[in-house]
Design an enzyme around this catalytic site. Structure first.
Site, PDB file in Angstrom:
ATOM      1  N   HIS A 166       6.254  -1.393   3.890  1.00 15.53           N
ATOM      2  CA  HIS A 166       5.009  -0.719   3.542  1.00 15.53           C
ATOM      3  C   HIS A 166       5.327   0.498   2.671  1.00 15.53           C
ATOM      4  O   HIS A 166       6.358   1.154   2.859  1.00 15.53           O
ATOM      5  CB  HIS A 166       4.267  -0.285   4.818  1.00 15.53           C
ATOM      6  N   GLU A 196       4.314   3.409   2.670  1.00 18.85           N
ATOM      7  CA  GLU A 196       4.536   4.662   3.416  1.00 18.85           C
ATOM      8  C   GLU A 196       5.963   4.710   3.962  1.00 18.85           C
ATOM      9  O   GLU A 196       6.560   5.781   4.055  1.00 18.85           O
ATOM     10  CB  GLU A 196       3.497   4.788   4.538  1.00 18.85           C
ATOM     11  N   SER A 236      -7.652   0.269   0.630  1.00 18.39           N
ATOM     12  CA  SER A 236      -9.079   0.578   0.738  1.00 18.39           C
ATOM     13  C   SER A 236      -9.975  -0.659   0.734  1.00 18.39           C
ATOM     14  O   SER A 236     -11.098  -0.626   0.242  1.00 18.39           O
ATOM     15  CB  SER A 236      -9.509   1.557  -0.359  1.00 18.39           C
ATOM     16  N   LYS A 251      -1.299   1.621  11.520  1.00 16.98           N
ATOM     17  CA  LYS A 251      -0.462   2.781  11.179  1.00 16.98           C
ATOM     18  C   LYS A 251      -0.208   3.607  12.436  1.00 16.98           C
ATOM     19  O   LYS A 251      -0.025   3.033  13.505  1.00 16.98           O
ATOM     20  CB  LYS A 251      -1.093   3.589  10.046  1.00 16.98           C
ATOM     21  N   GLY A 288      -5.683   4.201   1.350  1.00 14.71           N
ATOM     22  CA  GLY A 288      -6.263   5.326   2.069  1.00 14.71           C
ATOM     23  C   GLY A 288      -6.984   6.319   1.173  1.00 14.71           C
ATOM     24  O   GLY A 288      -7.308   7.434   1.582  1.00 14.71           O
ATOM     25  N   GLU A 295      -0.165  -4.118  -2.418  1.00 13.45           N
ATOM     26  CA  GLU A 295      -0.871  -2.875  -2.099  1.00 13.45           C
ATOM     27  C   GLU A 295      -0.560  -1.800  -3.143  1.00 13.45           C
ATOM     28  O   GLU A 295       0.472  -1.128  -3.053  1.00 13.45           O
ATOM     29  CB  GLU A 295      -0.441  -2.366  -0.720  1.00 13.45           C
ATOM     30  N   ASN A 350      -3.632  -3.022   9.862  1.00 13.55           N
ATOM     31  CA  ASN A 350      -2.452  -2.167   9.962  1.00 13.55           C
ATOM     32  C   ASN A 350      -2.928  -0.851  10.559  1.00 13.55           C
ATOM     33  O   ASN A 350      -3.515  -0.034   9.863  1.00 13.55           O
ATOM     34  CB  ASN A 350      -1.855  -1.965   8.552  1.00 13.55           C
TER      35      ASN A 350
HETATM   36  P1  PGA Z   1      -6.102   1.342   3.743  1.00 13.61           P
HETATM   37  O1  PGA Z   1      -4.573   0.994   4.059  1.00 13.61           O
HETATM   38  O2  PGA Z   1      -6.903   0.097   3.988  1.00 13.61           O
HETATM   39  O3  PGA Z   1      -6.446   2.463   4.691  1.00 13.61           O
HETATM   40  O4  PGA Z   1      -6.155   1.774   2.305  1.00 13.61           O
HETATM   41  C1  PGA Z   1      -4.030  -0.259   3.732  1.00 13.61           C
HETATM   42  C2  PGA Z   1      -2.557  -0.269   4.071  1.00 13.61           C
HETATM   43  O5  PGA Z   1      -1.882   0.743   3.821  1.00 13.61           O
HETATM   44  O6  PGA Z   1      -2.033  -1.269   4.603  1.00 13.61           O
END
Ligand code: PGA
Length: 250
Positions: free
Chosen positions: A94, A96, A212, A11, A172, A166, A9
């Site tokens: 997601h 976010e 992460s 982003k 993140g 998630e 992803n």
């Molecule tokens: P990350 O993000 O691996 O940077 O924690 C995962 C995601 O939000 O899909």
């Protein structure tokens, strides 16, 4: 259990002009992968990504879509537009988007149904916040998210869906859920899907962990019975790290 899928992803990262070379790099680094490899990119990068992935094992996904077919929705992108570009996957719900762009369980459901209707594979994201985990309501919350996301989706379509668990507190932050914590929730998700459909349908659905996941912790997470892959943010932006995760998914 579900087919192994490792999806990056991106982003809001990487320029359209960097995309062709980077997807080629991912294809090269993950050659011979035993799992499905997907790069989910910003809308404006998709056509370059698809061009680069052509003739390789890499599949391309978008990070969102709108649930209407067309019309006065300034700034939005439809499923038909993604299909026209030959995109295969789309991330839906997601955290976010739920947090910053008013995505709700209802819009997640509408988007998932639209994606399936058009032949796109939805990667539906669910997950709890730190407060919710500490309040002990994780599984209750995720059960609700899953039930609402799959509302009105037939068994045949449900089997095509990818679910990404998630935990928001792990995204993140460098704070990964332990493999046991991740497995506990992914197993719980599988139980909810069994309740909604049946054993064989639930077993076919790919359940990813995301938050992460990186080159160091991927093998332990992916070894768990109910974790069939990963949705990878930060670590998908470096092909070498992403390749290590892909290699761990057997
Ligand atoms: P990350 O993000 O691996 O940077 O924690 C995962 C995601 O939000 O899909």
């Amino acid at each position: 259990m579900g087919k192994y899928i490792i999806a990056g992803n991106w982003k809001m990262n990487k320029l359209p002009s960097e995309t062709y070379d980077y997807v080629k790099e991912v294809a090269e680094a993950t050659k011979g992968a035993a799992c499905e490899v997907v790069c989910c990119t910003p809308f404006v990068n998709l056509s370059e990504a698809v061009k680069a992935a052509e003739g390789t094992h890499v599949k391309i996904g978008a990070e969102n879509l709108h649930f209407e077919d067309s019309g006065a929705y300034t700034g939005e992108v439809s499923a038909d537009m993604l299909c026209d570009l030959k995109v295969d996957y789309v991330i839906i719900g997601h955290s976010e988007r739920r947090q910053y762009f008013a995505e709700t369980d209802e819009t997640v459901n509408l988007k998932a149904k639209k994606a399936l209707e058009k032949g796109l594979i939805p990667i539906i994201c669910v997950g709890e916040s730190l407060d919710q985990r500490e309040a002990g309501v994780t599984m209750e919350l995720i059960t609700g998210q899953i039930k609402k996301a799959f509302d009105g989706i037939s068994k045949t379509d449900a089997a095509k869906v990818v679910v990404a668990y998630e935990p928001i507190w792990a995204i993140g932050t460098g704070k990964t859920a332990t493999a046991e914590q991740a497995e506990e929730v992914c197993a719980g998700i599988r139980n909810v899907l069994t309740e909604l459909y049946d054993d064989s349908c639930a077993a076919e659905i790919t359940i990813q962990y995301g938050g992460s996941m990186n080159a160091k912790n991927a093998a332990e997470l992916l070894a768990k019975e109910n974790i069939d892959g990963g949705l990878i943010g930060g670590a998908s932006l470096k092909s070498a790290d992403f390749a290590v995760i892909v290699a761990a998914a057997k």
